[in-house]
Write an enzyme that holds these catalytic residues in place. Structure first.
Site, PDB file in Angstrom:
ATOM      1  N   CYS A  40     -41.719 -16.202  -0.407  1.00  0.00           N
ATOM      2  CA  CYS A  40     -40.507 -16.819   0.141  1.00  0.00           C
ATOM      3  C   CYS A  40     -40.722 -17.152   1.622  1.00  0.00           C
ATOM      4  O   CYS A  40     -41.505 -16.521   2.312  1.00  0.00           O
ATOM      5  CB  CYS A  40     -39.332 -15.861  -0.017  1.00  0.00           C
ATOM      6  SG  CYS A  40     -37.750 -16.573   0.490  1.00  0.00           S
ATOM      7  N   ASP A  42     -38.665 -16.544   3.833  1.00  0.00           N
ATOM      8  CA  ASP A  42     -37.944 -15.510   4.579  1.00  0.00           C
ATOM      9  C   ASP A  42     -38.836 -14.891   5.666  1.00  0.00           C
ATOM     10  O   ASP A  42     -39.954 -14.462   5.388  1.00  0.00           O
ATOM     11  CB  ASP A  42     -37.479 -14.427   3.588  1.00  0.00           C
ATOM     12  CG  ASP A  42     -36.469 -13.478   4.208  1.00  0.00           C
ATOM     13  OD1 ASP A  42     -36.803 -12.845   5.229  1.00  0.00           O
ATOM     14  OD2 ASP A  42     -35.352 -13.373   3.679  1.00  0.00           O
ATOM     15  N   ARG A  44     -38.858 -12.170   7.015  1.00  0.00           N
ATOM     16  CA  ARG A  44     -39.124 -10.736   6.912  1.00  0.00           C
ATOM     17  C   ARG A  44     -40.216 -10.405   5.899  1.00  0.00           C
ATOM     18  O   ARG A  44     -40.560  -9.235   5.717  1.00  0.00           O
ATOM     19  CB  ARG A  44     -37.831 -10.001   6.515  1.00  0.00           C
ATOM     20  CG  ARG A  44     -36.687 -10.223   7.487  1.00  0.00           C
ATOM     21  CD  ARG A  44     -35.351  -9.821   6.888  1.00  0.00           C
ATOM     22  NE  ARG A  44     -34.976 -10.684   5.768  1.00  0.00           N
ATOM     23  CZ  ARG A  44     -33.841 -10.570   5.083  1.00  0.00           C
ATOM     24  NH1 ARG A  44     -32.968  -9.614   5.408  1.00  0.00           N
ATOM     25  NH2 ARG A  44     -33.564 -11.396   4.092  1.00  0.00           N
ATOM     26  N   HIS A 101     -38.803 -10.878  -3.258  1.00  0.00           N
ATOM     27  CA  HIS A 101     -38.422  -9.841  -2.288  1.00  0.00           C
ATOM     28  C   HIS A 101     -36.933  -9.518  -2.373  1.00  0.00           C
ATOM     29  O   HIS A 101     -36.136 -10.307  -2.902  1.00  0.00           O
ATOM     30  CB  HIS A 101     -38.789 -10.278  -0.867  1.00  0.00           C
ATOM     31  CG  HIS A 101     -37.921 -11.373  -0.321  1.00  0.00           C
ATOM     32  ND1 HIS A 101     -36.854 -11.124   0.511  1.00  0.00           N
ATOM     33  CD2 HIS A 101     -37.943 -12.707  -0.516  1.00  0.00           C
ATOM     34  CE1 HIS A 101     -36.273 -12.271   0.825  1.00  0.00           C
ATOM     35  NE2 HIS A 101     -36.910 -13.252   0.217  1.00  0.00           N
ATOM     36  N   CYS A 104     -32.984 -11.591  -1.023  1.00  0.00           N
ATOM     37  CA  CYS A 104     -33.434 -12.980  -0.873  1.00  0.00           C
ATOM     38  C   CYS A 104     -32.221 -13.916  -0.770  1.00  0.00           C
ATOM     39  O   CYS A 104     -31.398 -13.983  -1.674  1.00  0.00           O
ATOM     40  CB  CYS A 104     -34.313 -13.372  -2.066  1.00  0.00           C
ATOM     41  SG  CYS A 104     -34.932 -15.067  -1.938  1.00  0.00           S
TER      42      CYS A 104
HETATM   43 ZN   LIG Z   1     -36.203 -15.104  -0.099  1.00  0.00          ZN
END
Ligand SMILES: [Zn+2]
Length: 200
Positions: A40, A42, A44, A101, A104
């Site tokens: 992803c 993302d 993090r 993850h 999300c």
């Molecule tokens: Zn995500």
């Protein structure tokens, strides 16, 4: 931006001298990563950090909710499919990992709708995972995690719709893996043959 430039200067001062030879080798001989990761976007969830992998070790594509679309060779601009083609046919990776993850935002948007003013591109994109949402046994408390897991399974199914992936999986040149990273605990779980995710 100042923080990023300061980070770059730290990289040049500390990381680059240690890794210089490695980068020079990679520049001279090209990359030969053994694995490709679909993760992803993302901020993090950094695959290189999670797998403690250095330059040249993993070919990575990141998108919202780590989704793989079905194989559609229709001439449109399929960025994720292009990266998969390069990783599998160009670099001949032996392992392809779909890394989901916790928490999300893309999966939350699928479950709860994409909030305005977002949507022109995100809504059709997260709808790729609609079959994952529909497959859930409806327990609202667990739906986010269950949908994250189901979306990884769906992406693995979609990978198998690319004929050259199915062929390589069948003859053992390529192995597909599902994984899920819990941001809060830092624990990685892998999808097993029984269809469930278990901590590594
Ligand atoms: Zn995500």
């Amino acid at each position: 931006m100042d923080d990023l430039i300061r980070g770059y200067r730290r990289f040049r001062e500390t990381v680059w001298p240690e890794r210089r030879r490695q980068f020079e080798r990679l520049a001279e001989h090209g990359q030969r990563p053994q694995a490709m990761v679909i993760a992803c976007s993302d901020s993090r969830v950094d695959p290189a950090m999670i797998f403690d992998a250095g330059p040249g070790e993993m070919f990575v594509v990141r998108n919202v909710a780590n989704l793989v679309p079905p194989c559609r060779p229709d001439g449109a601009c399929h960025g994720t499919s292009a990266a998969i083609e390069f990783g599998v046919l160009g670099l001949e990776v032996g392992h392809l990992i779909v890394l989901g993850h916790g928490m999300c935002g893309g999966i939350r948007a699928l479950l709860e709708g994409v909030p305005a003013p977002l949507g022109s591109f995100l809504t059709p994109w997260v709808r790729l995972a609609e079959p994952a949402r529909r497959s859930l046994a409806c327990d609202p408390a667990d739906s986010q995690l269950a949908c994250e897991h189901a979306a990884v399974r769906l992406s693995l199914d979609n990978l198998a719709t690319f004929p050259w992936i199915a062929e390589r999986v069948a003859d053992g040149r390529l192995a597909l893996h599902g994984a899920h990273f819990d941001i809060r605990t830092g624990v990685l779980a892998m999808l097993g043959a029984d269809g469930t995710f278990a901590p590594v």
